[in-house]
Write a protein that holds these residues in place. Structure first.
Motif, PDB file in Angstrom:
ATOM      1  N   ILE A 400       0.730  -1.235  -0.360  1.00  0.00           N
ATOM      2  CA  ILE A 400      -0.039   0.033  -0.012  1.00  0.00           C
ATOM      3  C   ILE A 400       0.743   1.243   0.075  1.00  0.00           C
ATOM      4  N   HIS A 401      -0.003   2.292  -0.332  1.00  0.00           N
ATOM      5  CA  HIS A 401       0.694   3.527  -1.675  1.00  0.00           C
ATOM      6  C   HIS A 401       0.416   4.586   0.076  1.00  0.00           C
ATOM      7  N   LEU A 402       1.171   5.075   1.519  1.00  0.00           N
ATOM      8  CA  LEU A 402       0.908   5.476   2.167  1.00  0.00           C
ATOM      9  C   LEU A 402       0.486   7.356   2.039  1.00  0.00           C
ATOM     10  N   HIS A 403       0.229   8.559   2.742  1.00  0.00           N
ATOM     11  CA  HIS A 403      -0.084   9.610   3.126  1.00  0.00           C
ATOM     12  C   HIS A 403      -0.264  10.274   4.469  1.00  0.00           C
ATOM     13  N   PRO A 404       0.731  11.342   4.304  1.00  0.00           N
ATOM     14  CA  PRO A 404      -0.527  11.910   6.069  1.00  0.00           C
ATOM     15  C   PRO A 404      -1.773  11.507   6.105  1.00  0.00           C
ATOM     16  N   MET A 405      -2.381  11.971   5.068  1.00  0.00           N
ATOM     17  CA  MET A 405      -4.350  11.659   5.084  1.00  0.00           C
ATOM     18  C   MET A 405      -4.848  10.273   4.873  1.00  0.00           C
ATOM     19  N   GLY A 406      -4.300   9.626   5.162  1.00  0.00           N
ATOM     20  CA  GLY A 406      -4.318   8.060   5.170  1.00  0.00           C
ATOM     21  C   GLY A 406      -3.962   7.035   3.726  1.00  0.00           C
ATOM     22  N   THR A 407      -4.929   6.106   4.266  1.00  0.00           N
ATOM     23  CA  THR A 407      -4.939   5.196   2.413  1.00  0.00           C
ATOM     24  C   THR A 407      -6.018   5.511   1.364  1.00  0.00           C
ATOM     25  N   ILE A 408      -6.166   6.748   1.602  1.00  0.00           N
ATOM     26  CA  ILE A 408      -7.213   7.348   0.218  1.00  0.00           C
ATOM     27  C   ILE A 408      -6.183   8.063  -0.770  1.00  0.00           C
ATOM     28  N   SER A 409      -6.786   8.120  -1.670  1.00  0.00           N
ATOM     29  CA  SER A 409      -6.495   8.751  -2.973  1.00  0.00           C
ATOM     30  C   SER A 409      -7.130   9.986  -2.967  1.00  0.00           C
TER      31      SER A 409
END
Length: 496
Positions: A400-409
């Motif tokens: 999975i590719h994560l961001h500080p906002m979570g797992t959503i795109s």
């Protein structure tokens, strides 16, 4: 070789869309004035029930309501909102559930009421079926025997009623009555059997339609061709029939149509590239420096209806490649695993998680970035985020590719937010050019959507919310931009 075989098996039994082996959806951001951490467990069958958990932190919240919103129907075609309840013994956790009734790109709208007013956000939750339910043999046999008993009982009761209901008590039924009874019993039995055959055929069609609508991921064929001295990676997207999905409707996420990750099967070499689209189903990228070997290929794309997908393949690099990066946002290189501190030039990245990581539970993975003498690092936006993280289980069964906002795109959230009539808070930093592009395309309407974050500077601590799907050892690659350079580090984390 073990990991390579596992990945091949994974491709054969792929059950995920955007989240490879990682079904839970987690979002960290704002709903109006309220910071929230939202975790959603989507169903693996449709119709099915999605479970929603909202952590409102220290805010004074009076009520939280949730509502499913489909891209094709929008707010006007959505069912009414349902209030969710506070978790017993807590002041900040709320939980609830909702039905996702049909297939397609969908989301959950969360509305929060408190002393600061009403805040709303939306979390993309694709309604896709990835499983079927099978009744166990014991229950099946029991129900069949019970059904046979009920049918025979019904036929017997009807026959007795025809034969004896009109004669005095104790009298024998006439020959005519017996004959009529047999005829009616036969007719009743044939009618019931015919009804069962009709019902079985109807259910067979329903089951066939369900299987036809089960999620079929886009397929990816990757190969390398020489062009003069350059090694060109070709990526062909194959679209198996699934609903009305297209490949000519991809939208940019973080300013790129495709985010491509190449990870060698030993996990040492790591590349984050952004191929160029040649036509609706064909991307290319000039390969940077890579060692000879086998690589896992993960390609992320987002459709205009907000549906995000991760395409997978394996790639054989037959010789060492030594070429410079051609896109300033690309990265490729050896990333050795660090225990808890990674040092890259004058930047230190330290894992600061102290708690045990329990699979199936939301966790915040924290990384603190410092410069010389321990000063907080001055991080720069990298593709619109403070940092990016890639999580892969050591057997490659989870990616999975994560961001500080979570797992959503971000692109998925933008696309679905425009289908909601109310003001909706969406997350993320938009560069001026990207914001203008989205407004022009109608994806972002400032009349109805407010951005959570407009600043171009970030704190030195990056937090990635995530739910590890199962116990095991995981590798996490963390990428930040510092002093104009993309810097990557790798850590090993164990989930129990």
């Amino acid at each position: 070789m073990k990991h390579y075989l596992t990945f091949l098996l994974l491709l054969l039994c792929l059950k995920s869309h955007a989240h490879l082996g990682s079904p839970d959806i987690i979002y960290q951001g704002n709903a109006g004035p309220y910071p929230v951490l939202i975790t959603i467990q989507p169903p693996d069958v449709v119709p099915g029930i999605a479970k929603v958990l909202v952590d409102a932190g220290s805010e004074k919240i009076s009520r939280i309501k949730i509502q499913p919103i489909y891209y094709q129907y929008g707010s006007s075609g959505a069912p009414k909102e349902d209030a969710i309840r506070k978790v017993d013994g807590t002041d900040h956790l709320f939980e609830g559930s909702l039905w996702l009734m049909t297939f397609g790109s969908s989301s959950v709208k969360i509305s929060i009421e408190g002393i600061k007013g009403i805040g709303t956000t939306v979390v993309p939750v694709p309604a896709v079926a990835t499983a079927t339910r099978v009744m166990n043999k014991t229950t099946s046999l029991g129900l069949q025997l019970m059904g046979l008993f009920l049918i025979l009982s019904l036929v017997t009761i009807i026959g007795a009623a025809i034969r004896e209901s009109t004669i005095p008590h104790g009298a024998l039924s006439s020959h005519k009555g017996k004959r009529t009874s047999i005829i009616v019993m036969s007719f009743t039995f044939i009618s019931i059997v015919s009804l069962l055959i009709f019902a079985n055929n109807w259910w067979g069609k329903v089951e066939s339609d369900y299987k036809k609508n089960m999620f079929k991921p886009l397929k990816l064929n990757s190969y390398i061709e020489k062009d003069n001295e350059k090694n060109i990676l070709h990526l062909d997207i194959v679209n198996p029939s699934w609903l009305e999905r297209k490949t000519n409707d991809l939208v940019a996420d973080h300013g790129k149509l495709m985010h491509l990750f190449l990870i060698d099967t030993k996990g040492n070499k790591f590349a984050h590239l952004h191929p160029t689209q040649k036509d609706s189903s064909h991307f290319t990228s000039v390969l940077p420096t890579l060692n000879q070997g086998k690589y896992f290929v993960f390609a992320e794309v987002v459709h205009s209806n907000g549906m995000a997908e991760t395409l997978t393949d394996t790639l054989l690099v037959s010789e060492n490649i030594n070429s410079p990066i051609t896109d300033k946002d690309d990265f490729a290189g050896d990333v050795p695993v660090s225990s808890d501190i990674s040092v890259i030039d004058n930047l230190k990245i330290k894992v600061t998680n102290q708690d045990k990581i329990i699979s199936g539970k939301p966790v915040k993975i924290s990384f603190k970035c410092t410069e010389e003498e321990g000063k907080p690092a001055d991080l720069q936006p990298y593709l619109g985020m403070a940092g990016h993280a890639v999580v892969m289980r050591d057997d490659a069964s989870v990616f999975i590719h994560l961001h500080p906002m979570g797992t959503i795109s971000m692109a998925s959230q933008y696309a679905l937010a425009q289908k909601i009539d109310d003001n909706v808070t969406i997350c993320g930093y938009l560069s001026d050019s990207l914001s203008t592009s989205l407004e022009t395309s109608g994806i972002v309407d400032k009349q109805t959507i407010s951005l959570m974050r407009l600043k171009k500077e970030y704190t030195s601590e990056i937090i990635f919310p995530y739910v590890f799907p199962k116990p095991g050892d995981y590798f996490i690659w963390v990428q930040v931009k510092h002093k104009g350079c993309i810097k990557s580090s790798k850590f090993k984390i164990k989930a129990v």
